[in-house]
Design a protein around this motif. Structure first.
Motif, PDB file in Angstrom:
ATOM      1  N   THR A 162       0.818  -1.226   0.000  1.00  0.00           N
ATOM      2  CA  THR A 162       0.000   0.000   0.000  1.00  0.00           C
ATOM      3  C   THR A 162       0.842   1.262   0.000  1.00  0.00           C
ATOM      4  OG1 THR A 162      -0.122   0.168   2.420  1.00  0.00           O
ATOM      5  CG2 THR A 162      -1.765  -1.225   1.328  1.00  0.00           C
ATOM      6  N   ARG A 163       2.170   1.087   0.106  1.00  0.00           N
ATOM      7  CA  ARG A 163       3.093   2.214   0.244  1.00  0.00           C
ATOM      8  C   ARG A 163       2.738   3.042   1.485  1.00  0.00           C
ATOM      9  NH1 ARG A 163       6.622   2.894  -3.130  1.00  0.00           N
ATOM     10  NH2 ARG A 163       6.936   5.096  -2.611  1.00  0.00           N
ATOM     11  N   GLY A 164       2.282   2.339   2.498  1.00  0.00           N
ATOM     12  CA  GLY A 164       1.905   2.990   3.735  1.00  0.00           C
ATOM     13  C   GLY A 164       3.067   3.075   4.713  1.00  0.00           C
ATOM     14  N   ILE A 165       2.789   3.730   5.851  1.00  0.00           N
ATOM     15  CA  ILE A 165       3.779   3.874   6.921  1.00  0.00           C
ATOM     16  C   ILE A 165       3.172   3.342   8.211  1.00  0.00           C
ATOM     17  CG2 ILE A 165       5.102   5.521   8.318  1.00  0.00           C
ATOM     18  CD1 ILE A 165       5.443   7.250   5.928  1.00  0.00           C
ATOM     19  N   MET A 166       3.999   2.708   9.008  1.00  0.00           N
ATOM     20  CA  MET A 166       3.538   2.115  10.258  1.00  0.00           C
ATOM     21  C   MET A 166       4.567   2.349  11.349  1.00  0.00           C
ATOM     22  SD  MET A 166       2.499  -1.852  10.939  1.00  0.00           S
ATOM     23  CE  MET A 166       1.827  -2.334  12.540  1.00  0.00           C
ATOM     24  N   LEU A 167       4.119   2.537  12.569  1.00  0.00           N
ATOM     25  CA  LEU A 167       5.024   2.646  13.716  1.00  0.00           C
ATOM     26  C   LEU A 167       5.221   1.259  14.319  1.00  0.00           C
ATOM     27  CD1 LEU A 167       3.758   5.915  15.468  1.00  0.00           C
ATOM     28  CD2 LEU A 167       5.423   5.635  13.614  1.00  0.00           C
ATOM     29  N   VAL A 168       6.474   0.875  14.484  1.00  0.00           N
ATOM     30  CA  VAL A 168       6.800  -0.453  15.011  1.00  0.00           C
ATOM     31  C   VAL A 168       7.932  -0.332  16.021  1.00  0.00           C
ATOM     32  CG1 VAL A 168       6.086  -1.663  12.900  1.00  0.00           C
ATOM     33  CG2 VAL A 168       8.450  -0.888  13.137  1.00  0.00           C
ATOM     34  N   PRO A 169       8.031  -1.261  16.975  1.00  0.00           N
ATOM     35  CA  PRO A 169       9.186  -1.263  17.879  1.00  0.00           C
ATOM     36  C   PRO A 169      10.474  -1.456  17.084  1.00  0.00           C
ATOM     37  CG  PRO A 169       7.440  -2.673  18.717  1.00  0.00           C
ATOM     38  CD  PRO A 169       7.058  -2.309  17.319  1.00  0.00           C
ATOM     39  N   ALA A 170      11.554  -0.895  17.585  1.00  0.00           N
ATOM     40  CA  ALA A 170      12.824  -0.922  16.846  1.00  0.00           C
ATOM     41  C   ALA A 170      13.284  -2.336  16.524  1.00  0.00           C
ATOM     42  CB  ALA A 170      13.890  -0.181  17.639  1.00  0.00           C
ATOM     43  N   TYR A 171      12.950  -3.322  17.372  1.00  0.00           N
ATOM     44  CA  TYR A 171      13.429  -4.679  17.116  1.00  0.00           C
ATOM     45  C   TYR A 171      12.868  -5.247  15.821  1.00  0.00           C
ATOM     46  CZ  TYR A 171       9.149  -7.321  18.114  1.00  0.00           C
ATOM     47  OH  TYR A 171       7.891  -7.855  18.051  1.00  0.00           O
ATOM     48  N   ALA A 172      11.771  -4.654  15.303  1.00  0.00           N
ATOM     49  CA  ALA A 172      11.161  -5.144  14.067  1.00  0.00           C
ATOM     50  C   ALA A 172      12.108  -5.024  12.883  1.00  0.00           C
ATOM     51  CB  ALA A 172       9.867  -4.385  13.785  1.00  0.00           C
ATOM     52  N   GLU A 173      13.155  -4.207  13.021  1.00  0.00           N
ATOM     53  CA  GLU A 173      14.129  -4.090  11.939  1.00  0.00           C
ATOM     54  C   GLU A 173      14.796  -5.431  11.645  1.00  0.00           C
ATOM     55  OE1 GLU A 173      16.541  -0.413  11.648  1.00  0.00           O
ATOM     56  OE2 GLU A 173      15.666   0.112  13.591  1.00  0.00           O
ATOM     57  N   ASN A 174      14.780  -6.339  12.621  1.00  0.00           N
ATOM     58  CA  ASN A 174      15.329  -7.679  12.389  1.00  0.00           C
ATOM     59  C   ASN A 174      14.538  -8.453  11.348  1.00  0.00           C
ATOM     60  OD1 ASN A 174      17.310  -7.408  14.379  1.00  0.00           O
ATOM     61  ND2 ASN A 174      15.948  -8.111  15.994  1.00  0.00           N
ATOM     62  N   LEU A 175      13.288  -8.077  11.146  1.00  0.00           N
ATOM     63  CA  LEU A 175      12.370  -8.872  10.331  1.00  0.00           C
ATOM     64  C   LEU A 175      12.000  -8.209   9.018  1.00  0.00           C
ATOM     65  CD1 LEU A 175       9.938  -9.853  13.238  1.00  0.00           C
ATOM     66  CD2 LEU A 175      11.904 -11.137  12.409  1.00  0.00           C
ATOM     67  N   LEU A 176      12.656  -7.108   8.663  1.00  0.00           N
ATOM     68  CA  LEU A 176      12.258  -6.359   7.475  1.00  0.00           C
ATOM     69  C   LEU A 176      12.621  -7.096   6.187  1.00  0.00           C
ATOM     70  CD1 LEU A 176      13.301  -2.686   8.301  1.00  0.00           C
ATOM     71  CD2 LEU A 176      11.095  -3.791   8.652  1.00  0.00           C
ATOM     72  N   PRO A 177      11.697  -7.138   5.221  1.00  0.00           N
ATOM     73  CA  PRO A 177      12.082  -7.608   3.886  1.00  0.00           C
ATOM     74  C   PRO A 177      12.897  -6.524   3.196  1.00  0.00           C
ATOM     75  CG  PRO A 177       9.808  -6.835   3.873  1.00  0.00           C
ATOM     76  CD  PRO A 177      10.267  -6.773   5.308  1.00  0.00           C
ATOM     77  N   ALA A 178      13.492  -6.857   2.077  1.00  0.00           N
ATOM     78  CA  ALA A 178      14.351  -5.902   1.375  1.00  0.00           C
ATOM     79  C   ALA A 178      13.591  -4.671   0.909  1.00  0.00           C
ATOM     80  CB  ALA A 178      15.014  -6.592   0.186  1.00  0.00           C
ATOM     81  N   SER A 179      12.272  -4.803   0.745  1.00  0.00           N
ATOM     82  CA  SER A 179      11.473  -3.701   0.202  1.00  0.00           C
ATOM     83  C   SER A 179      11.051  -2.681   1.255  1.00  0.00           C
ATOM     84  CB  SER A 179      10.218  -4.263  -0.478  1.00  0.00           C
ATOM     85  OG  SER A 179       9.455  -5.033   0.448  1.00  0.00           O
ATOM     86  N   VAL A 180      11.377  -2.931   2.527  1.00  0.00           N
ATOM     87  CA  VAL A 180      10.920  -2.058   3.614  1.00  0.00           C
ATOM     88  C   VAL A 180      12.121  -1.587   4.431  1.00  0.00           C
ATOM     89  CG1 VAL A 180       9.488  -1.916   5.697  1.00  0.00           C
ATOM     90  CG2 VAL A 180       8.677  -3.205   3.715  1.00  0.00           C
ATOM     91  N   VAL A 181      12.089  -0.330   4.858  1.00  0.00           N
ATOM     92  CA  VAL A 181      13.136   0.223   5.723  1.00  0.00           C
ATOM     93  C   VAL A 181      12.483   0.922   6.910  1.00  0.00           C
ATOM     94  CG1 VAL A 181      14.801   0.536   3.866  1.00  0.00           C
ATOM     95  CG2 VAL A 181      13.220   2.399   4.439  1.00  0.00           C
ATOM     96  N   CYS A 182      13.271   1.185   7.945  1.00  0.00           N
ATOM     97  CA  CYS A 182      12.797   1.932   9.110  1.00  0.00           C
ATOM     98  C   CYS A 182      13.610   3.203   9.278  1.00  0.00           C
ATOM     99  CB  CYS A 182      12.912   1.083  10.376  1.00  0.00           C
ATOM    100  SG  CYS A 182      11.691  -0.243  10.501  1.00  0.00           S
ATOM    101  N   ARG A 183      12.939   4.248   9.768  1.00  0.00           N
ATOM    102  CA  ARG A 183      13.613   5.493  10.081  1.00  0.00           C
ATOM    103  C   ARG A 183      13.185   5.953  11.466  1.00  0.00           C
ATOM    104  NH1 ARG A 183      16.285   3.917   6.741  1.00  0.00           N
ATOM    105  NH2 ARG A 183      16.826   4.794   4.684  1.00  0.00           N
TER     106      ARG A 183
END
Length: 304
Positions: A236-257
């Motif tokens: 959906t090209r959306g944005i979501m707030l997630v705990p920082a540890y979720a960066e361990n589970l990101l697919p290549a198409s998603v990043v966190c800032r």
């Protein structure tokens, strides 16, 4: 009379055929089986089976013998199991639970903490959402869990482990991905993905943060788990707030800032039941501070 005579007789009685019993149940030859059945009848002193057009049938003596033969086989099996259990005593089980994804941060050092007990203890691992972990602790299905401090679970004791900031997850090619941090007020113009009530503690933290911003952010979707969240962010090209540890589970198409200003935070705790008297649990609790001191510096070096 030997145990195999009982096994042979029951097999023939239950299949109604010497040939079927020999080939499919006993894996022996039909002539050998017939001889064993004749020897059994001779030792009992009564004809137990008769041949008929339908195969092999039990006589009245055979029907009486069948009930006791089954009992003999059952008792023999129970005796073998009892002896095996004495010779191979079961190891005690220590059941660990992790909020899905957190095991990547905490499992290796947790196992190191338990290493002294591992030769004598079977450790099991499960990964679930936090309310499920709490329910499993209260039912005695888990001994300890890395989770959120869930409300309405008075039988559980919580011990603080870490406080994690929330970050913004977005598609890798989103315009905000070029920034070092994201102003949360700018999320009002974006497709915003919210957390469902399946994760009540995280939902409460995010809802309170959005409410304090007071800029009219309205969720377009709700998700139940991180896998679903990452798929929805990407599609959906959306944005979501997630705990920082979720960066361990990101697919290549998603990043966190990181979020600009003072981001919301959420606590990670270990939970266990007040009534759990496990010696392994007590050993682990006595070493939690050492576990935290080993894990948190490493996580800081890895960027979360």
């Amino acid at each position: 009379m030997e145990l195999r005579h009982f096994q042979y007789f029951v097999a023939v009685a239950e299949t109604g055929s010497l040939t079927t019993a020999a080939e499919q149940r006993l894996h022996t030859s039909q002539p050998s089986l017939s001889r064993q059945i004749r020897d059994l009848g001779a030792e009992v002193g009564a004809q137990l089976l008769i041949r008929s057009a339908r195969g092999v049938e039990l006589t009245e003596a055979g029907l009486a013998f069948l009930e006791h033969a089954r009992l003999v086989l059952m008792q023999a099996e129970l005796a073998a199991k009892a002896a095996w259990k004495v010779a191979h005593p079961a190891k005690p089980v220590f059941a660990l639970g992790f909020l899905t994804g957190e095991e990547m941060n905490w499992l290796p050092e947790t196992m190191r903490t338990l290493c002294d007990e591992l030769p004598n203890t079977e450790v099991t691992i499960s990964s679930q959402n936090s309310p499920q972990l709490g329910q499993a602790l209260m039912k005695g299905e888990l001994d300890l869990a890395f989770m959120r401090a869930e409300l309405n679970m008075p039988d559980l004791i919580y011990r603080h482990v870490d406080t994690e900031p929330l970050v913004a997850a977005m598609p890798r090619d989103h315009r905000f991905a070029a920034f070092d941090e994201v102003d949360p007020r700018h999320l009002v113009s974006e497709t915003f993905i919210a957390v469902s009530r399946v994760s009540p503690t995280l939902k409460l933290v995010i809802d309170e943060f959005i409410s304090k911003l007071n800029v009219g952010i309205r969720p377009s979707h709700e998700v139940d788990n991180l896998a679903m969240a990452m798929s929805l962010v990407a599609s959906t090209r959306g944005i979501m707030l997630v705990p920082a540890y979720a960066e361990n589970l990101l697919p290549a198409s998603v990043v966190c800032r990181p979020l600009a200003g003072e981001p919301p935070t959420i606590d990670l705790v270990i939970g266990y039941s007040k009534t759990n008297t496990s010696t392994t649990l007590n050993l682990f609790l006595n070493r939690v501070d050492d576990l935290i001191s080993r894990c948190l510096p490493r996580q800081a070096r890895n960027g979360y």
